[in-house]
Design an enzyme around this catalytic site. Structure first.
Site, PDB file in Angstrom:
ATOM      1  N   ASP A   1       0.780  -1.279  -0.105  1.00  0.00           N
ATOM      2  CA  ASP A   1      -0.140   0.031  -0.096  1.00  0.00           C
ATOM      3  C   ASP A   1       0.931   1.224  -0.109  1.00  0.00           C
ATOM      4  O   ASP A   1       1.611   1.549   1.010  1.00  0.00           O
ATOM      5  CB  ASP A   1      -0.856  -0.012   1.180  1.00  0.00           C
ATOM      6  CG  ASP A   1      -2.045   1.044   0.886  1.00  0.00           C
ATOM      7  OD1 ASP A   1      -2.143   1.665   0.146  1.00  0.00           O
ATOM      8  OD2 ASP A   1      -2.948   1.018   1.947  1.00  0.00           O
ATOM      9  N   ASP A   2       0.694   2.118  -1.198  1.00  0.00           N
ATOM     10  CA  ASP A   2       1.542   3.029  -1.368  1.00  0.00           C
ATOM     11  C   ASP A   2       3.157   3.108  -1.240  1.00  0.00           C
ATOM     12  O   ASP A   2       3.616   4.060  -1.215  1.00  0.00           O
ATOM     13  CB  ASP A   2       1.219   4.136   0.142  1.00  0.00           C
ATOM     14  CG  ASP A   2      -0.145   4.797   0.095  1.00  0.00           C
ATOM     15  OD1 ASP A   2      -1.057   4.276  -0.826  1.00  0.00           O
ATOM     16  OD2 ASP A   2      -0.589   5.536   0.853  1.00  0.00           O
TER      17      ASP A   2
ATOM     18  N   CYS B   1      -6.337   3.845  -3.518  1.00  0.00           N
ATOM     19  CA  CYS B   1      -6.309   2.415  -2.981  1.00  0.00           C
ATOM     20  C   CYS B   1      -7.352   1.887  -3.454  1.00  0.00           C
ATOM     21  O   CYS B   1      -7.365   0.667  -4.099  1.00  0.00           O
ATOM     22  CB  CYS B   1      -6.356   2.357  -1.289  1.00  0.00           C
ATOM     23  SG  CYS B   1      -5.054   3.160  -0.491  1.00  0.00           S
TER      24      CYS B   1
ATOM     25  N   ARG C   1      -7.637  -1.434  -6.215  1.00  0.00           N
ATOM     26  CA  ARG C   1      -7.898  -2.847  -5.665  1.00  0.00           C
ATOM     27  C   ARG C   1      -8.756  -3.508  -6.487  1.00  0.00           C
ATOM     28  O   ARG C   1      -8.806  -4.447  -6.926  1.00  0.00           O
ATOM     29  CB  ARG C   1      -7.819  -2.738  -4.126  1.00  0.00           C
ATOM     30  CG  ARG C   1      -6.706  -2.661  -3.266  1.00  0.00           C
ATOM     31  CD  ARG C   1      -7.028  -1.949  -1.895  1.00  0.00           C
ATOM     32  NE  ARG C   1      -5.637  -1.349  -1.665  1.00  0.00           N
ATOM     33  CZ  ARG C   1      -4.751  -1.993  -1.095  1.00  0.00           C
ATOM     34  NH1 ARG C   1      -4.705  -3.220  -0.715  1.00  0.00           N
ATOM     35  NH2 ARG C   1      -3.681  -1.400  -0.962  1.00  0.00           N
TER      36      ARG C   1
ATOM     37  N   LYS D   1      -5.023  -5.743   3.794  1.00  0.00           N
ATOM     38  CA  LYS D   1      -5.797  -4.730   3.538  1.00  0.00           C
ATOM     39  C   LYS D   1      -6.985  -5.085   2.415  1.00  0.00           C
ATOM     40  O   LYS D   1      -6.631  -5.735   1.570  1.00  0.00           O
ATOM     41  CB  LYS D   1      -5.278  -3.636   3.226  1.00  0.00           C
ATOM     42  CG  LYS D   1      -6.038  -2.518   2.693  1.00  0.00           C
ATOM     43  CD  LYS D   1      -5.104  -1.091   2.588  1.00  0.00           C
ATOM     44  CE  LYS D   1      -6.084   0.165   2.241  1.00  0.00           C
ATOM     45  NZ  LYS D   1      -5.233   1.306   2.055  1.00  0.00           N
TER      46      LYS D   1
ATOM     47  N   HIS E   1     -10.360  -2.925   1.572  1.00  0.00           N
ATOM     48  CA  HIS E   1     -10.744  -1.781   1.051  1.00  0.00           C
ATOM     49  C   HIS E   1     -11.733  -1.571   0.068  1.00  0.00           C
ATOM     50  O   HIS E   1     -11.665  -0.871  -1.182  1.00  0.00           O
ATOM     51  CB  HIS E   1      -9.551  -0.733   0.777  1.00  0.00           C
ATOM     52  CG  HIS E   1      -9.721   0.579   0.973  1.00  0.00           C
ATOM     53  ND1 HIS E   1      -8.738   1.660   1.055  1.00  0.00           N
ATOM     54  CD2 HIS E   1     -10.821   1.217   1.495  1.00  0.00           C
ATOM     55  CE1 HIS E   1      -9.407   2.692   1.211  1.00  0.00           C
ATOM     56  NE2 HIS E   1     -10.468   2.430   2.004  1.00  0.00           N
TER      57      HIS E   1
ATOM     58  N   SER F   1      -8.265   1.414   5.101  1.00  0.00           N
ATOM     59  CA  SER F   1      -6.906   2.020   5.463  1.00  0.00           C
ATOM     60  C   SER F   1      -6.469   1.754   7.036  1.00  0.00           C
ATOM     61  O   SER F   1      -7.339   2.149   7.546  1.00  0.00           O
ATOM     62  CB  SER F   1      -6.695   3.339   4.677  1.00  0.00           C
ATOM     63  OG  SER F   1      -6.768   3.329   3.319  1.00  0.00           O
TER      64      SER F   1
ATOM     65  N   HIS G   1       1.671   2.222   3.929  1.00  0.00           N
ATOM     66  CA  HIS G   1       0.619   3.513   3.961  1.00  0.00           C
ATOM     67  C   HIS G   1       0.853   3.996   5.256  1.00  0.00           C
ATOM     68  O   HIS G   1       1.027   3.284   6.435  1.00  0.00           O
ATOM     69  CB  HIS G   1      -0.737   2.965   3.962  1.00  0.00           C
ATOM     70  CG  HIS G   1      -1.958   3.703   3.930  1.00  0.00           C
ATOM     71  ND1 HIS G   1      -2.563   4.579   4.842  1.00  0.00           N
ATOM     72  CD2 HIS G   1      -2.823   4.120   2.697  1.00  0.00           C
ATOM     73  CE1 HIS G   1      -3.301   5.385   4.427  1.00  0.00           C
ATOM     74  NE2 HIS G   1      -3.646   5.147   3.190  1.00  0.00           N
TER      75      HIS G   1
ATOM     76  N   ASP H   1      -0.385  -0.725  -4.729  1.00  0.00           N
ATOM     77  CA  ASP H   1      -1.420  -0.371  -5.356  1.00  0.00           C
ATOM     78  C   ASP H   1      -1.521   0.950  -6.012  1.00  0.00           C
ATOM     79  O   ASP H   1      -2.339   1.446  -6.594  1.00  0.00           O
ATOM     80  CB  ASP H   1      -2.536  -0.338  -4.182  1.00  0.00           C
ATOM     81  CG  ASP H   1      -2.298   0.652  -2.960  1.00  0.00           C
ATOM     82  OD1 ASP H   1      -1.070   1.133  -2.878  1.00  0.00           O
ATOM     83  OD2 ASP H   1      -3.283   1.060  -2.553  1.00  0.00           O
ATOM     84  N   ASN H   2      -0.558   1.885  -5.384  1.00  0.00           N
ATOM     85  CA  ASN H   2      -0.463   3.285  -6.133  1.00  0.00           C
ATOM     86  C   ASN H   2       0.924   3.694  -5.764  1.00  0.00           C
ATOM     87  O   ASN H   2       1.639   3.026  -4.618  1.00  0.00           O
ATOM     88  CB  ASN H   2      -1.487   4.235  -5.735  1.00  0.00           C
ATOM     89  CG  ASN H   2      -1.904   4.252  -4.109  1.00  0.00           C
ATOM     90  OD1 ASN H   2      -2.697   3.737  -3.838  1.00  0.00           O
ATOM     91  ND2 ASN H   2      -0.938   4.937  -3.399  1.00  0.00           N
TER      92      ASN H   2
ATOM     93  N   LYS I   1       1.220   9.080  -5.346  1.00  0.00           N
ATOM     94  CA  LYS I   1      -0.047   8.706  -4.938  1.00  0.00           C
ATOM     95  C   LYS I   1      -1.220   9.705  -5.243  1.00  0.00           C
ATOM     96  O   LYS I   1      -0.946  11.073  -4.953  1.00  0.00           O
ATOM     97  CB  LYS I   1      -0.029   8.402  -3.475  1.00  0.00           C
ATOM     98  CG  LYS I   1      -1.429   8.107  -3.093  1.00  0.00           C
ATOM     99  CD  LYS I   1      -1.418   7.708  -1.632  1.00  0.00           C
ATOM    100  CE  LYS I   1      -3.064   7.445  -1.046  1.00  0.00           C
ATOM    101  NZ  LYS I   1      -3.042   6.945   0.508  1.00  0.00           N
TER     102      LYS I   1
END
Ligand code: MG
Length: 479
Positions: A50-51, A90, A94, A147, A149, A172, A245, A297-298, A318
């Site tokens: 994540d991130d 996010c 996903r 995660k 989300h 998150s 994240h 994811d980003n 992001k």
């Protein structure tokens, strides 16, 4: 059951000669059947951060973060340098990975609420086909860890989307804030109590607030447990870390160990986790039957400075449709099947569903549009070029940019989370040659009017064929 385990269960110490021969034949027969079944249906493990930014791994150029396990995986497998996600934040990213469809097709994006929140009433519609539900039809065991989300209400949880089990934080790790305090100070103290996020097992909350200092380790243990539980049955494990994240947490073993500070600690614990997962596959004897895909994811959350990552030489992070927001450091390994190399071809998380279904011997439903390409022939070395040659960059519900080949046109831009309130419209669009200029520094629109025209036509054609549905991200519980 593998040949190895059959052999183990039939030690032939004092067995008479004829019986030995018969047993040997049986072992060979079972081995042949087992090999053909596993070759038909490889396992899939997707490790989704994540991130994490394009430049956060040692093998992608980070000078101080150490990622030996991922670097080894990149050397033994494939390092993809042009691999994209479906969105720059996010929830839509996903949704794109799990459904192989742009989030705008299933309502999983919004211009007003860009992700789902704890008060959101929506989620991924159960009419969607996910990687898990598609593979379940092919006889796969499935598990989601980490995660989610994509909706925290029961009808939207992983167990409603083809996963047999779920263990994780459903959104998150910075949500459900109980008081306002400086993230930087809390991170230094390792205080997770500010974020009252639930940890769930299937549809039940088992811990709240989740102890985030041990979350990467516990997600890893769960994934390893699933690998051992599934054994020789074909499986799909979706291991989606909540980190890096913000807020950043790591277990004691990784505290203050990285030259890159707490962010480095977090990435290095994730790297350890990758090593544990690959070790577990080895120990279970299924490494050569398993495609492992690692990505994020980003891009990095740049406003958090040294607590956020870096997109390396790519622009922005992001939340933006510049390359730093949507191009991710991606590594794939499948020992004995995919040829080790650095891949400059394009790929996307959108391609995972069609690729996995194809490798599992299934077919995609024909009642909907998929935006992914089947990479299986490329992965197996049957073709030298990957099928994807274009990418559509969405910001919320709007198409901001299009890439075709090495050219990328921006129709609109918005700098991630820093400063810029409104999107800037570009007419003519900005144009960058990502081969010559991966950092998107030099606009070459005026020299290439014919390229602009063809990218505009591509965007128009794409948008004309799009069936938009109402957003799942805007509704609130109780409304
Ligand atoms: Mg993210």
């Amino acid at each position: 059951m593998s040949a190895k385990s059959i052999a183990k269960k039939h030690p032939d110490g004092d067995t008479p000669h004829l019986m030995k021969a018969a047993l040997f034949s049986l072992v060979v027969l079972f081995a042949a059947v087992s090999i053909s079944v596993s070759a038909d249906k490889p396992n899939f493990v997707v490790i989704f951060c994540d991130d994490m930014g394009y430049g956060d791994l040692s093998s992608f150029g980070h000078p101080t973060i150490k990622t030996p396990n991922l670097d080894k995986m990149a050397t033994e497998g494939q390092k993809w340098t042009n691999f994209y996600v479906a969105a720059c934040v996010c929830t839509p990213s996903r949704a794109g990975l799990l459904t192989g469809r742009l989030p705008v097709r299933n309502g999983m994006c919004s211009d007003t609420r860009r992700v789902l929140f704890p008060d959101s009433s929506g989620g991924l519609p159960t009419t969607e086909v996910t990687i898990a539900s598609a593979l379940k039809k092919e006889g796969y065991r499935t598990a989601a860890v980490g995660k989610w989300h994509l909706g925290h209400l029961p009808e939207y949880l992983p167990t409603s989307h083809g996963f047999e089990s779920y263990f994780g934080i459903p959104y998150s790790n910075d949500m459900d804030m109980t008081r306002r305090e400086s993230h930087f100070e809390l991170a230094d103290k390792g205080d997770f109590s500010l974020y009252n996020v639930p940890l769930m097992r299937n549809a039940e909350i088992v811990e709240r607030p989740a102890d985030q200092t041990t979350i990467t380790r516990r997600f890893t243990e769960e994934a390893v447990k699933k690998i051992n539980e599934f054994g020789d049955e074909p499986f799909f494990i979706y291991l989606a870390h909540n980190l890096p994240h913000i807020p950043l947490f790591r277990s004691d073993a990784f505290k203050d160990t990285s030259t890159a500070g707490i962010y480095g600690d977090v990435i290095e614990e994730i790297d350890w986790s990758v090593g544990e997962v690959r070790k577990a596959l080895d120990a279970a004897g299924v490494s050569e039957e398993t495609l492992v895909v690692f990505t994020s994811d980003n891009g990095p959350w740049l406003k958090f400075k040294h607590h956020g990552g870096t997109a390396g030489m790519l622009r922005d992070g992001k939340g933006s449709t510049w390359e730093g927001g949507m191009r991710e450091p991606t590594i794939m390994a499948w020992p004995g099947t995919i040829q080790p190399q650095i891949v400059h071809e394009m790929g996307a998380t959108l391609d995972l569903l069609p690729t996995f279904v194809s490798l599992a011997g299934g077919t995609l439903p024909d009642d909907r549009t998929f935006d992914g390409y089947d990479l299986s022939a490329f992965l197996k070395g049957e073709t030298k070029t990957a099928p994807r040659d274009e990418m559509f960059y969405y910001h919320g519900e709007q198409l901001f940019a299009v890439r075709k080949g090495q050219f990328k046109a921006h129709f609109k831009t918005k700098t991630s989370y820093i400063g810029q309130k409104k999107a800037e419209v570009h007419n003519p669009p900005l144009l960058y040659h990502l081969g010559l200029d991966p950092g998107e520094q030099w606009d070459v629109a005026s020299e290439n009017p014919e390229v602009i025209q063809s990218l505009q036509e591509l965007a128009d054609k794409h948008e004309q064929g799009l069936e938009r549905v109402p957003s799942q991200l805007v509704g609130r519980i109780g409304e």
